[in-house]
Design a protein around this motif. Structure first.
Motif, PDB file in Angstrom:
ATOM      1  N   ASP A  65      -5.998  43.048  20.779  1.00  0.00           N
ATOM      2  CA  ASP A  65      -6.945  42.675  21.058  1.00  0.00           C
ATOM      3  C   ASP A  65      -7.871  42.829  20.085  1.00  0.00           C
ATOM      4  N   LYS A  66      -8.559  43.491  19.365  1.00  0.00           N
ATOM      5  CA  LYS A  66      -9.813  43.137  18.382  1.00  0.00           C
ATOM      6  C   LYS A  66      -9.241  42.361  17.084  1.00  0.00           C
ATOM      7  N   ILE A  67      -8.598  42.026  16.995  1.00  0.00           N
ATOM      8  CA  ILE A  67      -8.641  41.286  16.064  1.00  0.00           C
ATOM      9  C   ILE A  67      -8.990  40.023  16.440  1.00  0.00           C
ATOM     10  N   LEU A  68      -7.821  39.680  17.292  1.00  0.00           N
ATOM     11  CA  LEU A  68      -7.754  38.069  18.269  1.00  0.00           C
ATOM     12  C   LEU A  68      -9.004  38.083  19.186  1.00  0.00           C
ATOM     13  N   ALA A  69     -10.042  39.437  19.476  1.00  0.00           N
ATOM     14  CA  ALA A  69     -10.700  39.316  20.115  1.00  0.00           C
ATOM     15  C   ALA A  69     -12.287  38.331  19.662  1.00  0.00           C
ATOM     16  N   GLY A  70     -12.074  38.807  17.579  1.00  0.00           N
ATOM     17  CA  GLY A  70     -13.314  38.306  17.066  1.00  0.00           C
ATOM     18  C   GLY A  70     -13.152  37.332  16.792  1.00  0.00           C
ATOM     19  N   GLY A  71     -11.873  36.242  16.969  1.00  0.00           N
ATOM     20  CA  GLY A  71     -12.200  34.353  17.056  1.00  0.00           C
ATOM     21  C   GLY A  71     -10.941  34.764  15.671  1.00  0.00           C
ATOM     22  N   HIS A  72     -10.043  35.935  15.207  1.00  0.00           N
ATOM     23  CA  HIS A  72      -9.505  36.263  13.519  1.00  0.00           C
ATOM     24  C   HIS A  72      -7.689  35.684  14.388  1.00  0.00           C
ATOM     25  N   GLU A  73      -6.993  35.633  13.232  1.00  0.00           N
ATOM     26  CA  GLU A  73      -5.414  35.707  13.285  1.00  0.00           C
ATOM     27  C   GLU A  73      -4.907  36.624  12.955  1.00  0.00           C
ATOM     28  N   ILE A  74      -3.584  36.318  13.753  1.00  0.00           N
ATOM     29  CA  ILE A  74      -2.814  37.596  13.195  1.00  0.00           C
ATOM     30  C   ILE A  74      -1.219  36.568  12.525  1.00  0.00           C
ATOM     31  N   GLY A  75      -1.001  38.003  11.739  1.00  0.00           N
ATOM     32  CA  GLY A  75      -0.003  37.629  10.387  1.00  0.00           C
ATOM     33  C   GLY A  75       0.901  38.707  10.727  1.00  0.00           C
ATOM     34  N   PHE A  76       2.497  37.783   9.730  1.00  0.00           N
ATOM     35  CA  PHE A  76       3.302  39.821   9.459  1.00  0.00           C
ATOM     36  C   PHE A  76       3.292  39.920   8.838  1.00  0.00           C
ATOM     37  N   HIS A  77       3.504  40.902   8.400  1.00  0.00           N
ATOM     38  CA  HIS A  77       3.320  41.857   6.930  1.00  0.00           C
ATOM     39  C   HIS A  77       4.729  42.520   6.785  1.00  0.00           C
ATOM     40  N   SER A  78       5.633  42.396   7.521  1.00  0.00           N
ATOM     41  CA  SER A  78       6.741  43.653   7.460  1.00  0.00           C
ATOM     42  C   SER A  78       6.093  44.157   8.299  1.00  0.00           C
ATOM     43  N   MET A  79       7.776  44.797   8.873  1.00  0.00           N
ATOM     44  CA  MET A  79       7.630  46.550  10.231  1.00  0.00           C
ATOM     45  C   MET A  79       6.841  46.994   9.163  1.00  0.00           C
ATOM     46  N   TYR A  80       7.445  47.394   8.041  1.00  0.00           N
ATOM     47  CA  TYR A  80       7.056  49.347   7.022  1.00  0.00           C
ATOM     48  C   TYR A  80       6.879  48.733   5.816  1.00  0.00           C
ATOM     49  N   HIS A  81       6.255  47.396   5.540  1.00  0.00           N
ATOM     50  CA  HIS A  81       5.931  47.190   3.606  1.00  0.00           C
ATOM     51  C   HIS A  81       7.007  47.019   3.216  1.00  0.00           C
ATOM     52  N   THR A  82       8.122  46.699   3.218  1.00  0.00           N
ATOM     53  CA  THR A  82       9.427  47.060   2.644  1.00  0.00           C
ATOM     54  C   THR A  82       9.249  46.024   1.594  1.00  0.00           C
ATOM     55  N   ARG A  83       9.680  45.578  -0.068  1.00  0.00           N
ATOM     56  CA  ARG A  83       9.846  44.663  -0.346  1.00  0.00           C
ATOM     57  C   ARG A  83      10.884  43.660   0.176  1.00  0.00           C
ATOM     58  N   LEU A  84      10.292  42.458  -0.162  1.00  0.00           N
ATOM     59  CA  LEU A  84      11.902  41.805   0.156  1.00  0.00           C
ATOM     60  C   LEU A  84      12.979  41.930  -0.313  1.00  0.00           C
ATOM     61  N   ASP A  85      12.604  42.254  -1.664  1.00  0.00           N
ATOM     62  CA  ASP A  85      14.185  41.972  -2.275  1.00  0.00           C
ATOM     63  C   ASP A  85      14.680  43.053  -2.636  1.00  0.00           C
ATOM     64  N   SER A  86      14.264  44.680  -1.202  1.00  0.00           N
ATOM     65  CA  SER A  86      15.724  45.523  -1.671  1.00  0.00           C
ATOM     66  C   SER A  86      16.711  45.264  -0.720  1.00  0.00           C
ATOM     67  N   PRO A  87      17.306  45.456  -0.942  1.00  0.00           N
ATOM     68  CA  PRO A  87      18.825  44.893  -0.795  1.00  0.00           C
ATOM     69  C   PRO A  87      19.675  45.996  -0.164  1.00  0.00           C
ATOM     70  N   ASN A  88      19.598  44.231   0.689  1.00  0.00           N
ATOM     71  CA  ASN A  88      20.166  44.097   2.276  1.00  0.00           C
ATOM     72  C   ASN A  88      19.410  44.384   2.652  1.00  0.00           C
TER      73      ASN A  88
END
Ligand SMILES: [Zn+2]
Length: 278
Positions: A65-88
């Protein structure tokens, strides 16, 4: 116009710290810096994209709510900050993106890979983004470093596909915004924020932004939440190099970025996309 992405994560998310942690039960502290970051953006009349690590929204739903109320955008950075090239990881990532969509009422349309870990071993992520109606990605650093980088990638935004991470592919549905790089002594070096903002003289970064803007290319710039609010960032014992990369000149990050956003115009990815003509 340039792009400002704030990778919103807590002290236990950076890869160089995460690899030393023995427990999963870490208490977030950096989230408490959100108001300071939002105040600073408001005073500078600048909008940003917050690429948020999803588990923080589960712990502190008011962040959204705070981010959106400021007119900013929300984007995705994974759920736990896992490297994409982690196995499986593909299947888990697909679940995570759906969970993030539920947490944000499908407001997220952009992605930033943890540690810029989009590469030839994790190119599948572009297909997952596309299947989930994402419209852009900003995970490619067109310079090779120890932790990341696709040195052959182009520097102007392009349509990326899982088969072609480096160049424009007209069949691509995802727009890639590669991060800002520059050349020092003939070598391509990131100039896109984070450690490079802390370590490089501001002049070099200013010249890189100007060089992009002269060619009508937006400079894609990033900063971690904990770099803007180091007072909420605990000191974790690390090796000499890891300590340098994580903590060097942390106290001056905000001051340096403040000078950049007063000199150049930055905005969020969504605002840029709605105004840009491609
Ligand atoms: Zn991150």
């Amino acid at each position: 116009m340039n792009l400002l992405g704030i990778d919103f994560e807590d002290w236990y998310h950076p890869e160089l710290i995460q690899r030393h942690l023995k427990t999963q039960n870490n208490k977030p502290t950096v989230v408490n810096g959100i108001d300071k970051i939002l105040d600073w953006l408001r005073k500078n009349e600048t909008f940003a994209t917050f690429f948020v690590v999803g588990e923080l929204l589960e712990l502190k739903p008011e962040l959204l709510d705070k981010i959106l109320a400021g007119g900013h955008e929300i984007g995705f950075h994974s759920m736990y900050h896992t490297r994409l090239d982690s196995p499986n990881y593909r299947e888990k990532f697909t679940e995570e993106i759906k969970r993030f969509d539920a947490l944000t009422s499908k407001k997220s349309r952009g992605f930033r890979a943890p540690t810029f870990s989009l590469n030839h071993n994790s190119a599948w992520a572009i297909d997952v983004l596309s299947e989930n109606n994402y419209v852009y990605d900003s995970s490619v650093v067109p310079a090779k470093t120890k932790l990341y980088g696709i040195s052959d990638a182009q520097t102007r935004p392009y349509r990326i596909t899982s088969k072609n991470l480096e160049r424009d592919d007209p069949s691509g549905k995802i727009m890639e915004f590669p991060l800002l790089v520059t050349k020092i002594l003939g070598r391509k070096v990131p100039a896109c924020g984070g450690f490079y903002l802390r370590a490089l003289p501001l002049k070099i970064i200013e010249n890189a932004i100007r060089h992009n803007n002269e060619q009508n290319i937006p400079a894609s710039f990033y900063i971690h939440s904990w770099e803007l609010t180091p007072e909420f960032m605990p000191k974790v014992p690390l090796s000499f190099i890891e300590n340098f990369v994580t903590y060097y000149n942390l106290g001056n990050t905000l001051k340096k970025l403040d000078r950049l956003i007063k000199k150049f115009k930055f905005t969020s990815f969504s605002r840029f996309l709605s105004e840009a003509k491609f």
